[in-house]
Design a protein around this motif. Structure first.
Motif, PDB file in Angstrom:
ATOM      1  N   ASP A  16      -0.142  29.084  39.698  1.00  0.00           N
ATOM      2  CA  ASP A  16      -0.164  28.068  40.835  1.00  0.00           C
ATOM      3  C   ASP A  16       0.473  28.282  42.486  1.00  0.00           C
ATOM      4  N   LEU A  17       0.085  27.523  43.732  1.00  0.00           N
ATOM      5  CA  LEU A  17       1.134  27.372  44.871  1.00  0.00           C
ATOM      6  C   LEU A  17       2.010  27.380  44.472  1.00  0.00           C
ATOM      7  N   PRO A  18       2.798  28.324  45.571  1.00  0.00           N
ATOM      8  CA  PRO A  18       4.394  28.233  45.954  1.00  0.00           C
ATOM      9  C   PRO A  18       4.761  27.003  45.772  1.00  0.00           C
ATOM     10  N   LYS A  19       5.829  26.681  45.320  1.00  0.00           N
ATOM     11  CA  LYS A  19       6.504  25.120  45.633  1.00  0.00           C
ATOM     12  C   LYS A  19       6.858  24.803  46.401  1.00  0.00           C
ATOM     13  N   GLY A 111      -5.551  42.535  47.386  1.00  0.00           N
ATOM     14  CA  GLY A 111      -5.469  41.641  46.513  1.00  0.00           C
ATOM     15  C   GLY A 111      -4.413  40.849  46.063  1.00  0.00           C
ATOM     16  N   ASP A 112      -2.987  41.729  46.217  1.00  0.00           N
ATOM     17  CA  ASP A 112      -1.667  41.014  46.258  1.00  0.00           C
ATOM     18  C   ASP A 112      -1.386  39.818  46.878  1.00  0.00           C
ATOM     19  N   PHE A 113      -2.476  39.183  47.982  1.00  0.00           N
ATOM     20  CA  PHE A 113      -1.893  38.227  48.767  1.00  0.00           C
ATOM     21  C   PHE A 113      -2.354  37.131  47.541  1.00  0.00           C
ATOM     22  N   GLY A 114      -3.616  37.307  47.497  1.00  0.00           N
ATOM     23  CA  GLY A 114      -3.965  36.385  45.838  1.00  0.00           C
ATOM     24  C   GLY A 114      -2.951  35.926  45.221  1.00  0.00           C
ATOM     25  N   LYS A 115      -2.425  37.344  44.535  1.00  0.00           N
ATOM     26  CA  LYS A 115      -1.958  37.046  43.441  1.00  0.00           C
ATOM     27  C   LYS A 115      -0.491  36.670  43.480  1.00  0.00           C
ATOM     28  N   THR A 116       0.058  37.127  44.064  1.00  0.00           N
ATOM     29  CA  THR A 116       1.277  36.363  44.557  1.00  0.00           C
ATOM     30  C   THR A 116       1.122  34.838  44.722  1.00  0.00           C
ATOM     31  N   TYR A 117       0.170  34.719  45.467  1.00  0.00           N
ATOM     32  CA  TYR A 117       0.362  32.925  46.006  1.00  0.00           C
ATOM     33  C   TYR A 117      -0.713  32.238  44.908  1.00  0.00           C
ATOM     34  N   GLY A 118      -1.209  32.982  43.760  1.00  0.00           N
ATOM     35  CA  GLY A 118      -1.301  32.514  42.786  1.00  0.00           C
ATOM     36  C   GLY A 118      -3.245  31.883  42.432  1.00  0.00           C
ATOM     37  N   ILE A 119      -3.812  32.609  43.859  1.00  0.00           N
ATOM     38  CA  ILE A 119      -4.932  31.724  43.820  1.00  0.00           C
ATOM     39  C   ILE A 119      -6.297  32.348  43.842  1.00  0.00           C
ATOM     40  N   ASN A 120      -6.216  33.335  43.268  1.00  0.00           N
ATOM     41  CA  ASN A 120      -7.133  34.171  42.575  1.00  0.00           C
ATOM     42  C   ASN A 120      -8.177  33.393  41.572  1.00  0.00           C
ATOM     43  N   PHE A 121      -9.317  34.027  42.394  1.00  0.00           N
ATOM     44  CA  PHE A 121     -10.050  33.584  40.916  1.00  0.00           C
ATOM     45  C   PHE A 121     -10.803  33.946  39.634  1.00  0.00           C
ATOM     46  N   ILE A 122      -9.890  33.288  38.337  1.00  0.00           N
ATOM     47  CA  ILE A 122     -10.279  34.720  37.612  1.00  0.00           C
ATOM     48  C   ILE A 122     -11.498  34.943  36.742  1.00  0.00           C
ATOM     49  N   ASP A 123     -12.653  33.373  37.118  1.00  0.00           N
ATOM     50  CA  ASP A 123     -13.664  32.939  36.672  1.00  0.00           C
ATOM     51  C   ASP A 123     -14.605  32.765  37.233  1.00  0.00           C
ATOM     52  N   GLY A 124     -15.781  32.701  36.488  1.00  0.00           N
ATOM     53  CA  GLY A 124     -17.239  31.899  37.570  1.00  0.00           C
ATOM     54  C   GLY A 124     -17.292  32.396  38.704  1.00  0.00           C
ATOM     55  N   PRO A 125     -18.672  32.238  38.901  1.00  0.00           N
ATOM     56  CA  PRO A 125     -19.484  32.920  40.346  1.00  0.00           C
ATOM     57  C   PRO A 125     -18.530  33.571  41.523  1.00  0.00           C
ATOM     58  N   LEU A 126     -17.702  32.717  42.044  1.00  0.00           N
ATOM     59  CA  LEU A 126     -16.454  33.404  42.691  1.00  0.00           C
ATOM     60  C   LEU A 126     -15.399  33.668  42.643  1.00  0.00           C
ATOM     61  N   VAL A 135      -0.990  26.266  52.500  1.00  0.00           N
ATOM     62  CA  VAL A 135       0.094  26.016  52.855  1.00  0.00           C
ATOM     63  C   VAL A 135       0.830  26.528  54.039  1.00  0.00           C
ATOM     64  N   VAL A 136       1.924  25.255  54.307  1.00  0.00           N
ATOM     65  CA  VAL A 136       2.463  25.137  55.530  1.00  0.00           C
ATOM     66  C   VAL A 136       3.921  25.820  55.557  1.00  0.00           C
ATOM     67  N   LEU A 137       4.207  26.145  55.857  1.00  0.00           N
ATOM     68  CA  LEU A 137       5.694  26.955  56.436  1.00  0.00           C
ATOM     69  C   LEU A 137       6.650  26.442  57.890  1.00  0.00           C
ATOM     70  N   ASP A 138       7.933  25.856  57.293  1.00  0.00           N
ATOM     71  CA  ASP A 138       8.910  25.487  58.862  1.00  0.00           C
ATOM     72  C   ASP A 138       9.242  27.165  59.187  1.00  0.00           C
ATOM     73  N   ILE A 144       6.641  23.545  53.449  1.00  0.00           N
ATOM     74  CA  ILE A 144       6.506  22.252  53.713  1.00  0.00           C
ATOM     75  C   ILE A 144       5.381  21.393  53.062  1.00  0.00           C
ATOM     76  N   TYR A 145       4.512  21.484  52.410  1.00  0.00           N
ATOM     77  CA  TYR A 145       3.428  21.475  52.413  1.00  0.00           C
ATOM     78  C   TYR A 145       2.455  22.395  51.554  1.00  0.00           C
ATOM     79  N   THR A 146       1.501  21.907  50.411  1.00  0.00           N
ATOM     80  CA  THR A 146       0.528  23.095  50.108  1.00  0.00           C
ATOM     81  C   THR A 146       0.047  21.610  49.495  1.00  0.00           C
TER      82      THR A 146
END
Length: 166
Positions: A16-19, A111-126, A135-138, A144-146
Motif C-alpha cells: 500500500d502507498l505510504p499513509k 526496483g526498491d522504490f516500487g517495493k518501498t512504496y508498495g506499488i509494484n504490480f505482482i501479477d497480470g500483464p504489467l 504521492v504529494v509531499l510537503d 500530504i496526499y496519495t
C-alpha cells in the motif's frame, strides 16, 4: 496489497502507498543523466511523485505532459515522474516533447522504490512495473496526499493532487 484494475481485470500490487501524515520513505532513483537522486535531494521543496508503468503508453505520457504544464504554475515544488523505463527512454520522450519542468527518474536498477512504496504490480500483464499513483509531499517530506489510480488506463486526479499543495 492493493487491488486495481487493467481494463476491468483485477491486478494486485505488492503493498500500500505510504499513509497521509507519515514521513515519505527515502528512495534512490536514476536521473536521465544517469546520476543518482534521493528524496533528500529535494529537501525544502514540496514534491509531487507522478508514478506510472511506462512513458511509452498514452495515459502515462499524458500524465507527464499534464504535470509538466502544471509545474510551471507551482512555487517551491518539484514534480518527479517515476517509472521503470530506462533513463534513455525518459530523456528521449521529454526531449521530443519539450518537457523541461518535470524531473524523470527511473527505478530500473533495483526496483526498491516500487517495493518501498508498495506499488509494484505482482501479477497480470504489467507484473514488475509500477502502479499509476500520485504521492504529494510537503517541504519536510511528510505525505500530504496519495492516490493509487483504481483503473490503470485512467489518468490521475490532477486537481486533487494540485489542491493538496495549497
Amino acid at each position: 496489497m492493493a487491488t486495481v484494475t487493467l481494463k476491468g481485470t483485477e491486478i494486485h500490487t505488492s503493498g500500500d502507498l505510504p499513509k497521509v501524515g507519515t514521513q515519505a520513505p527515502d528512495f534512490t532513483l536514476t536521473n536521465t543523466d544517469l546520476s543518482t537522486k534521493t528524496l533528500k535531494d529535494f529537501e525544502g521543496n514540496k514534491v509531487v511523485l507522478n508514478i506510472f508503468p511506462s512513458v511509452d503508453t498514452g495515459t502515462c505520457a499524458q500524465s507527464v505532459r499534464q504535470f509538466n504544464t502544471e509545474a510551471n504554475k507551482l512555487e517551491n515544488t518539484k514534480v518527479l515522474c517515476i517509472s521503470k523505463d530506462l533513463p534513455f527512454a525518459q530523456a528521449r520522450f521529454c526531449g521530443a516533447e519539450g518537457l523541461e519542468q518535470v524531473i524523470s527518474l527511473s527505478d530500473f536498477k533495483t526496483g526498491d522504490f516500487g517495493k518501498t512504496y508498495g506499488i509494484n504490480f505482482i501479477d497480470g500483464p504489467l507484473e514488475g512495473l509500477l502502479s499509476r499513483s500520485v504521492v504529494v509531499l510537503d517541504e519536510t517530506g511528510k505525505v500530504i496526499y496519495t492516490e493509487q489510480v483504481a483503473e490503470t488506463v485512467d489518468e490521475p486526479n490532477y486537481e486533487a493532487a494540485l489542491n493538496a499543495l495549497k
